[in-house]
Design an enzyme around this catalytic site. Structure first.
Site, short mmCIF file in Angstrom:
data_model
loop_
_atom_site.label_atom_id
_atom_site.label_comp_id
_atom_site.label_asym_id
_atom_site.label_seq_id
_atom_site.Cartn_x
_atom_site.Cartn_y
_atom_site.Cartn_z
N LYS A 159 49.06 41.04 66.05
CA LYS A 159 50.37 41.60 66.42
C LYS A 159 50.46 41.88 67.93
O LYS A 159 49.43 41.90 68.63
CB LYS A 159 50.60 42.88 65.61
CG LYS A 159 50.79 42.64 64.11
CD LYS A 159 51.08 43.98 63.41
CE LYS A 159 51.38 43.81 61.93
NZ LYS A 159 51.70 45.11 61.29
N ASN B 256 49.40 48.45 64.38
CA ASN B 256 48.10 48.39 63.70
C ASN B 256 47.41 47.03 63.83
O ASN B 256 46.55 46.68 63.04
CB ASN B 256 48.26 48.81 62.23
CG ASN B 256 49.26 47.97 61.48
OD1 ASN B 256 49.73 46.95 62.00
ND2 ASN B 256 49.58 48.36 60.26
N HIS C 196 48.38 41.65 60.79
CA HIS C 196 49.06 41.47 59.50
C HIS C 196 48.20 40.57 58.63
O HIS C 196 47.57 39.64 59.15
CB HIS C 196 50.43 40.81 59.68
CG HIS C 196 51.02 40.30 58.39
ND1 HIS C 196 51.73 41.11 57.55
CD2 HIS C 196 50.92 39.09 57.77
CE1 HIS C 196 52.08 40.40 56.46
NE2 HIS C 196 51.60 39.19 56.58
N GLU D 256 54.21 32.84 53.27
CA GLU D 256 54.07 33.22 54.69
C GLU D 256 53.51 32.06 55.53
O GLU D 256 53.90 31.87 56.68
CB GLU D 256 53.19 34.47 54.81
CG GLU D 256 53.87 35.70 54.21
CD GLU D 256 53.05 36.98 54.34
OE1 GLU D 256 51.87 36.91 54.75
OE2 GLU D 256 53.58 38.05 54.02
N1 UDP Z 1 54.72 50.20 58.78
C1 UDP Z 1 55.24 51.22 59.55
N2 UDP Z 1 55.41 52.45 58.98
C2 UDP Z 1 55.05 52.72 57.69
C3 UDP Z 1 54.53 51.67 56.91
C4 UDP Z 1 54.39 50.42 57.48
O1 UDP Z 1 55.56 51.01 60.72
O2 UDP Z 1 55.21 53.86 57.24
C5 UDP Z 1 54.57 48.86 59.37
C6 UDP Z 1 53.12 48.52 59.68
O3 UDP Z 1 53.10 47.80 60.90
C7 UDP Z 1 52.72 47.65 58.52
C8 UDP Z 1 54.01 46.90 58.24
O4 UDP Z 1 55.02 47.88 58.46
O5 UDP Z 1 51.63 46.80 58.88
C9 UDP Z 1 54.15 46.35 56.85
O6 UDP Z 1 53.92 47.39 55.92
P1 UDP Z 1 53.01 47.16 54.64
O7 UDP Z 1 53.20 48.32 53.76
O8 UDP Z 1 53.27 45.80 54.09
O9 UDP Z 1 51.53 47.25 55.27
P2 UDP Z 1 50.42 46.14 55.48
O10 UDP Z 1 50.57 45.13 54.36
O11 UDP Z 1 50.65 45.54 56.84
O12 UDP Z 1 49.11 46.88 55.42
MG MG Z 2 52.21 44.09 53.68
#
Ligand code: UDP
Ligand code: MG
Length: 136
Positions: free
Chosen positions: A12, A115, A118, A129
């Site tokens: 990212k 974070n 992805h 994807e």
């Molecule tokens: N995210 C965020 N706030 C939250 C939860 C998620 O900004 O409270 C962002 C974070 O960058 C995350 C992305 O949204 O990686 C997608 O969320 P997901 O729950 O799919 O997490 P991931 O699969 O990336 O662990």
């Molecule tokens: Mg996710």
């Protein structure tokens, strides 16, 4: 029986900006992943909105899409046995503060939104994807 899978990984903007992409690629390679395809791109917010459509009702959706389109990202197709789950494990929890020692998000993640990586969350979504970024 071989259980080779592919998954989509994105380094990212926060990590590309800090020049961490080579270091993160090395982590994938040393954990048995092959990088089958990769490209560094910058996407439009409208593309980020499509990519993260599953989250469109979430309060963080708009910020998330602005963020993913805010700077260059490195998109990769990773391959190994159990690639989807193994990548999720290597990435660590969504919130870097909750991620286990040795995970990419623990090492490099700045916050729950920035974070660093992805990874697809299922075999089905991995296919969708990978097509999203690499279908020509
Ligand atoms: N995210 C965020 N706030 C939250 C939860 C998620 O900004 O409270 C962002 C974070 O960058 C995350 C992305 O949204 O990686 C997608 O969320 P997901 O729950 O799919 O997490 P991931 O699969 O990336 O662990
Ligand atoms: Mg996710």
């Amino acid at each position: 029986m071989s259980n080779k899978e592919q998954t989509l990984s994105i380094i990212k903007p926060d990590a590309v900006e800090r020049n961490l992409d080579n270091q993160i690629k090395k982590i994938f390679l040393s954990n048995g992943f092959k990088i089958i395809n990769e490209k560094k791109i910058k996407i439009e917010k409208s593309e980020a909105e499509k990519f993260y459509k599953v989250h469109e009702t979430k309060p963080f959706y708009d910020d998330l899409c602005s963020y993913l389109s805010s700077g260059p990202i490195l998109v990769m197709v990773l391959e190994k046995e159990n690639a989807v789950l193994d990548n999720r494990e290597l990435m660590g929890a969504t919130n870097p503060k909750e991620a286990s020692e040795g995970t990419i998000r623990k090492k490099f993640g700045l916050s729950i939104d920035k974070n660093s990586v992805h990874g697809s969350d299922s075999i089905e979504n991995a296919k969708i994807e990978i097509d999203f970024f690499f279908k020509d």
